[in-house]
Enzyme design. Structure first.
Site, PDB file in Angstrom:
ATOM      1  N   TYR A   1      33.484  36.165  24.424  1.00  7.51           N
ATOM      2  CA  TYR A   1      34.145  37.417  24.776  1.00  7.51           C
ATOM      3  C   TYR A   1      33.180  38.587  24.581  1.00  7.51           C
ATOM      4  CZ  TYR A   1      37.278  41.419  24.927  1.00  7.51           C
ATOM      5  OH  TYR A   1      37.867  42.612  25.254  1.00  7.51           O
TER       6      TYR A   1
ATOM      7  N   SER B   1      37.153  48.679  40.179  1.00  2.77           N
ATOM      8  CA  SER B   1      36.221  49.564  39.486  1.00  2.77           C
ATOM      9  C   SER B   1      34.796  49.163  39.829  1.00  2.77           C
ATOM     10  CB  SER B   1      36.422  49.471  37.968  1.00  2.77           C
ATOM     11  OG  SER B   1      35.356  50.098  37.273  1.00  2.77           O
TER      12      SER B   1
END
Length: 215
Positions: free
Chosen positions: A75, A52
């Protein structure tokens, strides 16, 4: 895709890295003998890896986060998605290199299929389709990235080219049905690619051993 909250697999691996990279790594590793037997000089076998453009936009500058591969220290959903998609390009590069070194007639290539209006973004933000893509990080991006004219068949076109084009640039990266240099600075770094391969083998083998008898 880019889940807002960190999720892990049953094996304790960060879900985006596991789903987008480790699963594919294991599958291709299992299929490699068959791919090698099936390929020929005239018609090489091929492994087409869907990456991507987000690997350019969101993956960390330092590349693969080997010291926090599971996102336990930090995260951020889009960073981790880009991280996983960078792993896809590095894996494709290393895979092609290994097949070539072994004299096997197998090619590997990575690609960006395009930004396509589907429900892929269901776990990213509230809303659907274009609404989701325009929230979060994406509102900062140039509008040319949001080419909503791509239908699902058009979005599949680059994959088809990579699978069938006799003039394929093996080991490369494709976008809009042609080779592209719009990649992360470390997308073809041999050191990162080799280290990622070794770490991936270790992670997959550990999971297989832990699940022996259950799968």
């Amino acid at each position: 895709m880019a889940q807002r909250e960190r999720e892990t697999t049953r094996d304790g691996y960060e879900a985006q890295f596991a789903v987008n990279h480790l699963g594919h790594f294991h599958l291709v590793r299992k299929l490699s003998p068959l791919l090698a037997r099936s390929g020929s000089t005239a018609a090489p076998s091929r492994v087409v890896n869907l990456s991507s453009v987000t690997h350019v936009m969101f993956a960390p500058n330092e590349g693969i986060l080997f010291d926090d591969i599971n996102g336990e220290k930090d995260y951020q959903n889009w960073v981790r998605y880009g991280h996983a998609k960078l792993a896809t390009v590095l894996f494709s590069h290393e895979l092609n290199k290994r097949f070539k070194a072994a004299g096997e007639h197998v090619q590997s290539v990575a690609l960006h299929p395009g930004i396509i209006k589907t429900d892929l973004y269901a776990h990213t933000h509230e809303g659907t389709g274009k609404e989701q893509m325009m929230q979060g990080h994406f509102f900062k991006l140039p509008l040319y990235l949001f080419d909503w004219s791509k239908s699902v068949p058009q979005g599949a076109a680059t994959t088809v080219v990579c699978a069938l084009d006799p003039g394929l640039k093996a080991g490369g990266y494709y976008k809009d049905c042609r080779p592209s240099n719009e990649t992360h600075a470390l997308a073809f770094d041999d050191t990162q690619a080799a280290r990622l391969w070794a770490v991936s083998e270790e992670m997959v083998d550990k999971a297989l051993k832990a699940n022996r008898g259950r799968i």
